[in-house]
Design an enzyme around this catalytic site. Structure first.
Site, PDB file in Angstrom:
ATOM      1  N   CYS B 155      24.248  30.539  26.707  1.00 44.13           N
ATOM      2  CA  CYS B 155      23.367  31.690  26.459  1.00 44.13           C
ATOM      3  C   CYS B 155      24.100  32.814  25.739  1.00 44.13           C
ATOM      4  O   CYS B 155      23.605  33.315  24.729  1.00 44.13           O
ATOM      5  CB  CYS B 155      22.790  32.183  27.777  1.00 44.13           C
ATOM      6  SG  CYS B 155      21.614  31.026  28.481  1.00 44.13           S
ATOM      7  N   HIS B 156      25.264  33.231  26.274  1.00 46.09           N
ATOM      8  CA  HIS B 156      25.963  34.348  25.653  1.00 46.09           C
ATOM      9  C   HIS B 156      27.458  34.061  25.489  1.00 46.09           C
ATOM     10  O   HIS B 156      28.226  34.971  25.217  1.00 46.09           O
ATOM     11  CB  HIS B 156      25.751  35.634  26.466  1.00 46.09           C
ATOM     12  CG  HIS B 156      24.301  35.914  26.735  1.00 46.09           C
ATOM     13  ND1 HIS B 156      23.711  35.586  27.935  1.00 46.09           N
ATOM     14  CD2 HIS B 156      23.324  36.427  25.943  1.00 46.09           C
ATOM     15  CE1 HIS B 156      22.420  35.914  27.872  1.00 46.09           C
ATOM     16  NE2 HIS B 156      22.160  36.420  26.675  1.00 46.09           N
ATOM     17  N   GLY B 157      27.856  32.797  25.701  1.00 45.88           N
ATOM     18  CA  GLY B 157      29.235  32.391  25.393  1.00 45.88           C
ATOM     19  C   GLY B 157      30.263  32.742  26.434  1.00 45.88           C
ATOM     20  O   GLY B 157      31.352  33.211  26.103  1.00 45.88           O
TER      21      GLY B 157
END
Lengths: 418, 191, 282
Positions: B155-157
Site C-alpha cells: 500500500c505505502h511501501g
C-alpha cells in the site's frame, strides 16, 4: 382554551435559551404546570403507561434490529442468535414480544375508559379520532412485527391477511402481488415488512404528539364528565399526576415483569417456534390475542369480501363514535342504562376474542355471528337510541362539588361505623 | 379533611428522596443490558481464543490463520532468517519495542523477544501493517518480501524484516505479536 | 352498587363462563388424543432450576439415540459448559466436541473438508439438508431439537388457559414430549394403522411417523441410574427444555430480583403519592 404561560426561567441560561426556542416553556406548561382535573382516577393513568410502552418498544426494537437479519433464510436463526448469543439478547427479545401484548392491553383499557366516561364527546372528537388512528397504526405495526421471526404463524398469518386484499374487485390480485413483491409471501415480503415495521412506530409517535396536543387544547375529561369551571377544579399535573402515573406504571410493570421472567411465551403461539414452511399449513392459524376479536368478525361472515368489509367496518365505526352517541351527559357514572349496555358490550368483545381463537364451525360460528351483530348493534343502535330515551341521574354542578360530595359521603359512612 | 402543611421538610423529603433514588437505580439497571448488548456476543467471544495445529509446517513455511477477524502470520523460520534477524543492532531499529503482548511493555525488539519459542524458529504476528492497516505480502512463495527478506506492504511501501520488525517505510511500529503459547509441540493457542 | 346490581353482574358472568365450559367439553370429546398429564419438573415454577445430573443424562440419550436423526443446529458445544446448563467442565466439552466430525471449508484448493469439532462449533446435523432427512425417514422430517420443547404444547381447555397465564406454567411442551415417548401402546384391534406409521395414544390422530425410539435400557447411564423408558423420556425432555431455554435459570433468578425491586418501588411510590395528595381534598 389556550392559557397564558406560567413559566419563569430560573437562571440566565434558561432565559437565554427560552428566548431562542421556547422548549423549556412548552415542557413546563404542558407537563409541570398543566391544570388537570383533580378527580382523575387510576383509569386515567393509562395514557402515560402507553407512552412508556411506545418508548420501550422503540428502544428494544432498535436494539433487536442491530442483531436481526431480515432474510427468509436467516431470520429464524438470527432470532435464536439473539436469544442465545447476544448479551441479554433473551431479555430484550422477551421484553419486545411481551411488550407488544402489554401495549395492546393498555390501549384497550385506555379505549374502554374513553367509552365509559364519554371522553370522545364534544369538544374532544378530534382527540378520539387521533386515538383511533394510533390504534390502527398499532395494529398494522404489530401485524408486520409478528411476521419477522419467520415462524409458521408469522408466515401463515401474513398469508391469510395479505390474501384478503385480493377481494378488491378488478385490481385485488394486482394489489396483493404488489404487497407481496411476488406471487406469495416470501423473502421480498419479509424485507419490506421489516422496513415498514421499523418506520411505523415513529409515525405513531408523531400522531401521539398530535393526540396530546389536542388533549391540551380541550383539557382532560374526568370521571364525572363535568367540564372544568375554575381553578379549584384542577391541580397542576406535577407533582400530583406525575406521582400517580408513576405508581400506576410500576404496578403495570409488575404484571409486565411477571410475563417476561416467569411466562414469556404464554401469550404467543407455540407454532411460531417452528420455522416457516410454505408447503405445510398449521392446523389452526390464529393471530395474537389482541387481534382475535377482529379475526372472529372476519370469519363470521360467509363471504370473503363480506368478511373483509365487515371487519373493516368494525374499526371504521370507531371513527364516528362521537356522532353516534346522542346523550347530553358524558360520563356513564350518571347514565344507569348506558352503564349496563357498556358492560354487556365489554363482555361481547371478550367473547369475540375467545371465538377468534376457535374454529368457526358449529356453536362457535353461531356465537361469532351473534356477537358480531351485537358489536354493531351497540354502536349503531344502542348508542344513538339510548341518548334520546335514557333518563340520566343529576350531574354535579362542578368537579370540586363532586369531589366534596363524595368526601362527605365517605366521612359520614366512617362516622356511622365508628 | 386536609392535613395542615407542617414544617417538617426533612421527613417529607425523605420519602421522595428514597423513591427517586430507588427509581434511578432501576433505570440504571435497565440501561446496562441496552448498553451491554452491543459488546461482542458469545459467538465472537468463543472465537477470541483459537488453537492452531502447526505440526504440518516445515522450516521456511508460513501459514495465515484468522483470529478475531484479523490475519495472523505463523512462520517457521529457517536458520538463515534467524541469523539475519539476530545480527541486527536493536538500537538502529526505527522501533525498538518488541510489541510482544506476552512480554512486558518495555521489552526491546531483540530477536529473542520476537520469537515465540526458545529455538527462535516460530514467529507469530498479527498480519496487519502498523501504518494504515493493509495486509503485508510475504506469506506465499511468490510474494514480494521487501528489502529485508521478511514482509512488504504494497500500500505505502513499508518493509518488515525476518522478525517482522519495521525497517523502512511509513509504518512506525513493528508487527504486533499477540498473546500466544504452545499448548504442546503441535498446537499453538492464540488469544 | 345496589344488591340487585350485584346479582345481575353475577348472572352475566356465570352465564358467560358456562358458555366457555359447555363449548369446551364438546371440543375435548371430539379428539382421540389422550389428555397429557402435568408432569413434575425441577425447572417449573418461580424458583425453577435445571438438575445438572438430569441434563447430562438427557444429553447422553440425545447423543446415543436421537441425534442419528434429529439435528440441534442452534446449540453450541460450548453451551454445555455454560452457567445454567448441564454443568460439564470446559475440558470435558473439548473432549465431547472432538468426538464429533464437523464440515468446514472451502480450503485453499476450494474443497470442503471434515475436521474434529471444537467448543465453538454447533452440533453438526445428521443429514446435509431437509430433503435428505425426509428421504431417509419415509418422507417425514425429524424436527430440529433446538427449540422443539417450545414448539409443542397441549390443549388444556378452560379455565386452564387463563389460570396458566398466572401460574407460570410453561412446561406444556415437555409434558407433551414426555407423554409422547411413553405413549407407544399396543395398537387396538379395530384401528387401521397406515403403512410406515406407528401407533401413539398422545399423538393427534394416533398415527405417528416416528417409531418408538426408547426401550428399557436403550442407554447405559454413566451415573448408573436405571434407564427405564420413563426415566430416559424425562431426562431427554428436560435436556430439550434446556436446549430450547438455556437462559431459564438466569431469567427466573433475575425475575425474582426484579419483582422484589418493583414491589419495594411500588410501596415507596404509594407513600409518596399519599403524601403529595394529602395537600388537597380528594
Amino acid at each position: 382554551m389556550s392559557k397564558e404561560s406560567t413559566y419563569i426561567p430560573k437562571n440566565g441560561f434558561a432565559k437565554w435559551f427560552d428566548q431562542r426556542l421556547p422548549l423549556p416553556r412548552m415542557l413546563h406548561d404542558n407537563i409541570s404546570a398543566f391544570p388537570t382535573p383533580r378527580n382523575l382516577n387510576y383509569w386515567y393513568t393509562f395514557g402515560g403507561i402507553l407512552t412508556f410502552c411506545l418508548v420501550t418498544q422503540i428502544v428494544t426494537g432498535i436494539v433487536l434490529a442491530m442483531h436481526y437479519t431480515a432474510d427468509a433464510g436467516l431470520a429464524f436463526a438470527s432470532v435464536e442468535h439473539i436469544m442465545r448469543n447476544v448479551n441479554y439478547g433473551w431479555l430484550i427479545r422477551y421484553i419486545h414480544a411481551v411488550g407488544a401484548s402489554m401495549f395492546f392491553l393498555a390501549v384497550y383499557v385506555h379505549m374502554f375508559r374513553g367509552l365509559y366516561y364519554g371522553s370522545y364527546k364534544a369538544p374532544r372528537e378530534i382527540l378520539w379520532i387521533l386515538g383511533v388512528v394510533i390504534y390502527l397504526l398499532m395494529v398494522i405495526t404489530a401485524f408486520m412485527g409478528y411476521v419477522l421471526p419467520w415462524g409458521q404463524m408469522s408466515f401463515w398469518g401474513a398469508t391469510v391477511i395479505t390474501n384478503l386484499f385480493s377481494v378488491i374487485p378488478v385490481v385485488g390480485t394486482t394489489i396483493t402481488e404488489w404487497l407481496w413483491g411476488g406471487f406469495a409471501v416470501d423473502n421480498a415480503t419479509l424485507k419490506r415488512f421489516f422496513s415498514l415495521h421499523y418506520l411505523m412506530p415513529f409515525m405513531i409517535f408523531g400522531v401521539v404528539i398530535l393526540h396530546i396536543w389536542s388533549l391540551h387544547v380541550t383539557g382532560n375529561n374526568n370521571p364525572v364528565g363535568v367540564s372544568v369551571k375554575d381553578k379549584q377544579d384542577t391541580v397542576p399535573f406535577a407533582p400530583y399526576y406525575t406521582v400517580k402515573d408513576a405508581l400506576s406504571l410500576v404496578c403495570f410493570l409488575i404484571l409486565f415483569a411477571w410475563f417476561i421472567f416467569f411466562n414469556p411465551n404464554i401469550l404467543g403461539h407455540t407454532d411460531n417456534y417452528i420455522m416457516a414452511d410454505p408447503l405445510v399449513t398449521p392446523a389452526h392459524i390464529v393471530p395474537e390475542w389482541y387481534l382475535l376479536p377482529f379475526y372472529a368478525i372476519l370469519r363470521a361472515i360467509p363471504s370473503k369480501l363480506g368478511g373483509v368489509l365487515v371487519m373493516g367496518a368494525a374499526i371504521a365505526v370507531l371513527f364516528i363514535v362521537p356522532w353516534l352517541d346522542t346523550s347530553k351527559v358524558r360520563s356513564a357514572t350518571f347514565r344507569p342504562l348506558y352503564k349496563q349496555f357498556y358492560w354487556i358490550f365489554l363482555l361481547n368483545c371478550i367473547a369475540l376474542g375467545y371465538l377468534g381463537s376457535q374454529n368457526p364451525e358449529g356453536l362457535f360460528l353461531v356465537a361469532s355471528r351473534i356477537c358480531t351483530a351485537y358489536y354493531f348493534i351497540h354502536f349503531l343502535i344502542v348508542m344513538p337510541v339510548l341518548g334520546l330515551v335514557e333518563k340520566p341521574r343529576p350531574i354535579p354542578e362542578s368537579i370540586t362539588k363532586a369531589v366534596l360530595e363524595k368526601l362527605e359521603i365517605k366521612n359520614s359512612k366512617e362516622e356511622a361505623k365508628a | 379533611m386536609s392535613k395542615k402543611d407542617t414544617k417538617e421538610p426533612s421527613r417529607r423529603d425523605f420519602i421522595f428522596l428514597a423513591t427517586g433514588a430507588f427509581a434511578a437505580a432501576g433505570v440504571a439497571s435497565v440501561a446496562w443490558p441496552i448498553v451491554d448488548q452491543m459488546n461482542p456476543d458469545a459467538t465472537a467471544l468463543a472465537l477470541s481464543k483459537i488453537e492452531v495445529d502447526i505440526s504440518q509446517i516445515d522450516r521456511g513455511q508460513s501459514i495465515t490463520v484468522k483470529w478475531r477477524g484479523k490475519p495472523v502470520f505463523i512462520r517457521r523460520r529457517t536458520d538463515e532468517e534467524i541469523q539475519m534477524a539476530s545480527r541486527v543492532d536493536v538500537n538502529s531499529l526505527p522501533d525498538n519495542n518488541a510489541r510482544n503482548y506476552n512480554l512486558t511493555a518495555d521489552s526491546s525488539a531483540s530477536d529473542e523477544n520476537r520469537a515465540l519459542d526458545d529455538n527462535k524458529e516460530w514467529l507469530v504476528m498479527v498480519g496487519v501493517c502498523t501504518h494504515l492497516g493493509c495486509v503485508p505480502k510475504g506469506q506465499s512463495l511468490g510474494d514480494a518480501k521487501g528489502d529485508y527478506g521478511g514482509w512488504y506492504c504494497p500500500c505505502h511501501g513499508s518493509h518488515y524484516d525476518t522478525a517482522g520488525r519495521i525497517r523502512k517505510g511509513p509504518a512506525a511500529k513493528n508487527l504486533d505479536i499477540p498473546i500466544a503459547e504452545f499448548v504442546n509441540d503441535n498446537i499453538i493457542r492464540i488469544g | 352498587m345496589k344488591n340487585y346490581a350485584y346479582i345481575k353482574l353475577f348472572m352475566i358472568i356465570f352465564s358467560f363462563l358456562s358458555f366457555f365450559m359447555v363449548t369446551n367439553d364438546t371440543y375435548a370429546a371430539a379428539g382421540e388424543q389422550k389428555r397429557v398429564e402435568k408432569h413434575e419438573w425441577t425447572f417449573s415454577g418461580i424458583f425453577g432450576h435445571y438438575d445438572n445430573a438430569q441434563l447430562q443424562r438427557g444429553f447422553q440419550v440425545y447423543k446415543e439415540v436421537c441425534s442419528s436423526c434429529h439435528s440441534m443446529n442452534y446449540v453450541y458445544f460450548r453451551n454445555l459448559a455454560e452457567e445454567g446448563g448441564p454443568g460439564f467442565t470446559p475440558e470435558e466439552v473439548k473432549v465431547i466436541a472432538s468426538e464429533y466430525t464437523v464440515l468446514d471449508g472451502p480450503d485453499d484448493f476450494g474443497e470442503m473438508f471434515e475436521r474434529e469439532g471444537k467448543p465453538s462449533d454447533n452440533f453438526p446435523p445428521p443429514y446435509s439438508n431437509i430433503n435428505e432427512a425426509r428421504a431417509s425417514n419415509g418422507g417425514a422430517y425429524p424436527p430440529d431439537f433446538s427449540v422443539l420443547a417450545k414448539a409443542r404444547s397441549t390443549e388444556r381447555g378452560f379455565p386452564w388457559w387463563f389460570v396458566d397465564l398466572f401460574t407460570g406454567y410453561q412446561e406444556q411442551g415437555v409434558d407433551y414430549i414426555y407423554s409422547l415417548l411413553n405413549g407407544y401402546n399396543e395398537v387396538p384391534e379395530d384401528f387401521k394403522l397406515q403403512d410406515g406409521m406407528h401407533y401413539n395414544v398422545y399423538y393427534p390422530g394416533n398415527q405417528f411417523a416416528m417409531g418408538q425410539p426408547l426401550y428399557d435400557d436403550s442407554v447405559e447411564y454413566a451415573d448408573g441410574t436405571e434407564a427405564t423408558i420413563e426415566q430416559m423420556a424425562e431426562d431427554v425432555a428436560a435436556f430439550m427444555m434446556w436446549a430450547a431455554e438455556p437462559k431459564l435459570e438466569i431469567r427466573k433468578k433475575m425475575g425474582f430480583k426484579v419483582a422484589i425491586f418493583l414491589f419495594v418501588l411500588a410501596g415507596l411510590l404509594y407513600y409518596s403519592k399519599k403524601k403529595i395528595w394529602s395537600r388537597i381534598e380528594h
